[in-house]
Design a protein around this motif. Structure first.
Motif, PDB file in Angstrom:
ATOM      1  N   LYS A  90      -0.638 -44.676 -26.572  1.00 45.59           N
ATOM      2  CA  LYS A  90      -1.101 -43.714 -26.853  1.00 45.59           C
ATOM      3  C   LYS A  90      -1.278 -43.469 -24.944  1.00 45.59           C
ATOM      4  O   LYS A  90      -1.877 -44.072 -25.501  1.00 45.59           O
ATOM      5  CB  LYS A  90      -0.917 -43.284 -28.045  1.00 45.59           C
ATOM      6  CG  LYS A  90      -1.338 -42.020 -28.085  1.00 45.59           C
ATOM      7  CD  LYS A  90      -1.209 -40.763 -28.861  1.00 45.59           C
ATOM      8  CE  LYS A  90      -0.248 -40.747 -29.926  1.00 45.59           C
ATOM      9  NZ  LYS A  90       1.125 -40.028 -29.980  1.00 45.59           N
ATOM     10  N   GLN A  91      -0.552 -42.355 -24.631  1.00 46.59           N
ATOM     11  CA  GLN A  91      -1.758 -41.652 -23.914  1.00 46.59           C
ATOM     12  C   GLN A  91      -2.925 -41.175 -23.960  1.00 46.59           C
ATOM     13  O   GLN A  91      -2.507 -40.327 -24.741  1.00 46.59           O
ATOM     14  CB  GLN A  91      -0.897 -40.827 -22.909  1.00 46.59           C
ATOM     15  CG  GLN A  91       0.778 -42.103 -22.223  1.00 46.59           C
ATOM     16  CD  GLN A  91      -0.552 -43.117 -21.117  1.00 46.59           C
ATOM     17  OE1 GLN A  91      -0.834 -42.847 -20.456  1.00 46.59           O
ATOM     18  NE2 GLN A  91      -0.115 -44.104 -21.575  1.00 46.59           N
ATOM     19  N   GLY A  92      -4.314 -40.722 -23.718  1.00 48.61           N
ATOM     20  CA  GLY A  92      -4.896 -39.681 -24.231  1.00 48.61           C
ATOM     21  C   GLY A  92      -5.704 -40.502 -25.247  1.00 48.61           C
ATOM     22  O   GLY A  92      -6.154 -41.399 -25.288  1.00 48.61           O
ATOM     23  N   ALA A  93      -6.108 -39.715 -26.042  1.00 45.91           N
ATOM     24  CA  ALA A  93      -7.160 -39.757 -27.470  1.00 45.91           C
ATOM     25  C   ALA A  93      -6.516 -39.769 -27.967  1.00 45.91           C
ATOM     26  O   ALA A  93      -6.002 -38.934 -28.464  1.00 45.91           O
ATOM     27  CB  ALA A  93      -9.192 -39.139 -26.873  1.00 45.91           C
ATOM     28  N   VAL A  94      -6.875 -40.424 -29.596  1.00 41.74           N
ATOM     29  CA  VAL A  94      -6.740 -40.223 -30.527  1.00 41.74           C
ATOM     30  C   VAL A  94      -8.124 -40.144 -32.093  1.00 41.74           C
ATOM     31  O   VAL A  94      -8.494 -41.394 -31.223  1.00 41.74           O
ATOM     32  CB  VAL A  94      -5.390 -41.082 -31.579  1.00 41.74           C
ATOM     33  CG1 VAL A  94      -5.606 -40.627 -33.156  1.00 41.74           C
ATOM     34  CG2 VAL A  94      -4.227 -40.850 -30.473  1.00 41.74           C
ATOM     35  N   ILE A  95      -8.166 -39.301 -32.887  1.00 47.73           N
ATOM     36  CA  ILE A  95      -8.900 -39.483 -33.385  1.00 47.73           C
ATOM     37  C   ILE A  95      -8.780 -39.717 -34.215  1.00 47.73           C
ATOM     38  O   ILE A  95      -7.727 -39.186 -35.144  1.00 47.73           O
ATOM     39  CB  ILE A  95     -10.159 -38.287 -33.765  1.00 47.73           C
ATOM     40  CG1 ILE A  95     -10.436 -37.343 -32.755  1.00 47.73           C
ATOM     41  CG2 ILE A  95     -11.208 -38.250 -34.432  1.00 47.73           C
ATOM     42  CD1 ILE A  95     -11.274 -36.193 -32.173  1.00 47.73           C
ATOM     43  N   ILE A  96      -9.403 -40.019 -35.641  1.00 48.77           N
ATOM     44  CA  ILE A  96      -9.274 -41.063 -36.901  1.00 48.77           C
ATOM     45  C   ILE A  96      -9.840 -40.311 -38.210  1.00 48.77           C
ATOM     46  O   ILE A  96     -11.266 -40.773 -37.427  1.00 48.77           O
ATOM     47  CB  ILE A  96      -8.630 -42.524 -36.973  1.00 48.77           C
ATOM     48  CG1 ILE A  96      -7.206 -42.519 -36.806  1.00 48.77           C
ATOM     49  CG2 ILE A  96      -8.197 -42.907 -38.840  1.00 48.77           C
ATOM     50  CD1 ILE A  96      -6.163 -42.102 -36.489  1.00 48.77           C
ATOM     51  N   VAL A  97      -9.744 -39.062 -38.956  1.00 51.89           N
ATOM     52  CA  VAL A  97     -11.139 -39.216 -39.372  1.00 51.89           C
ATOM     53  C   VAL A  97     -10.961 -39.671 -40.653  1.00 51.89           C
ATOM     54  O   VAL A  97     -10.066 -39.582 -41.692  1.00 51.89           O
ATOM     55  CB  VAL A  97     -10.959 -37.211 -39.826  1.00 51.89           C
ATOM     56  CG1 VAL A  97     -12.085 -37.653 -40.658  1.00 51.89           C
ATOM     57  CG2 VAL A  97     -11.548 -37.077 -38.340  1.00 51.89           C
ATOM     58  N   GLY A  98     -11.850 -41.330 -41.667  1.00 51.72           N
ATOM     59  CA  GLY A  98     -11.183 -41.524 -42.379  1.00 51.72           C
ATOM     60  C   GLY A  98     -12.231 -42.605 -43.359  1.00 51.72           C
ATOM     61  O   GLY A  98     -13.282 -41.364 -43.387  1.00 51.72           O
ATOM     62  N   HIS A  99     -12.202 -43.383 -44.110  1.00 48.42           N
ATOM     63  CA  HIS A  99     -13.104 -43.955 -44.953  1.00 48.42           C
ATOM     64  C   HIS A  99     -13.357 -45.101 -44.763  1.00 48.42           C
ATOM     65  O   HIS A  99     -13.323 -46.329 -43.842  1.00 48.42           O
ATOM     66  CB  HIS A  99     -12.328 -44.081 -45.685  1.00 48.42           C
ATOM     67  CG  HIS A  99     -12.267 -42.501 -46.609  1.00 48.42           C
ATOM     68  ND1 HIS A  99     -12.209 -42.138 -46.548  1.00 48.42           N
ATOM     69  CD2 HIS A  99     -10.117 -42.143 -46.312  1.00 48.42           C
ATOM     70  CE1 HIS A  99     -11.941 -40.650 -47.465  1.00 48.42           C
ATOM     71  NE2 HIS A  99     -10.103 -40.387 -46.338  1.00 48.42           N
TER      72      HIS A  99
END
Length: 148
Positions: A90-99
């Motif tokens: 993926k281009q850019g940024a990805v935030i994963i809000v998880g566990h």
């Protein structure tokens, strides 16, 4: 690509697990981290969130649109997280809000120098970056609400 792993903030005990809400302290933690993130995130950031109440509440503090992704719920695998983020394509940024423990397992998988049983503290952020020409991912930042 920037992969930002954000563990949900402190939540109440209770059942069912998926309905647990953030505590007053958890809301404050999530707000602190959200302020820190907003000041640093690139414009093309995508936010992907587990369907649990506590992760939804944590992500909402960012005040960004986000997508709920069932495959990153508690019990997700490293592969589930990386597939949802489209790592490292993926281009850019990805935030994963998880566990936990999944986020710790993802970090160990990507950054081999961290311990296998890494404990990711509540509401902490682990920011991992990998550019096209990089051989290995780089741990860019680790932020805990207690240090802000």
């Amino acid at each position: 690509m920037d992969l930002i792993l954000w563990r949900h903030a402190e939540a109440e005990e209770g059942f069912p697990d998926s309905a647990r809400q953030l505590t007053v302290r958890g809301i404050a933690q999530a707000k602190q981290i959200a302020i820190w993130l907003r000041a640093r995130l690139p414009e093309n950031t995508e936010v992907l969130v587990s369907p649990t109440s506590r992760t939804q509440q944590t992500a909402s503090m960012l005040e960004f649109d986000f997508k709920t992704i069932d495959t990153i719920a508690p019990g997700a695998t490293v592969q589930d997280i990386l597939a949802a983020a489209d790592w490292p394509n993926k281009q850019g940024a990805v935030i994963i809000v998880g566990h936990q423990p999944t986020l710790g397992e993802v970090i160990h998988h990507l950054i081999r120098d961290v311990p296998t049983r890494l404990k990711v503290k509540k509401s902490s952020v682990w920011w991992i970056k990998k550019d096209k020409n990089d051989i290995e991912p780089l741990l860019k930042a680790v932020i805990y609400p207690d240090v802000l």
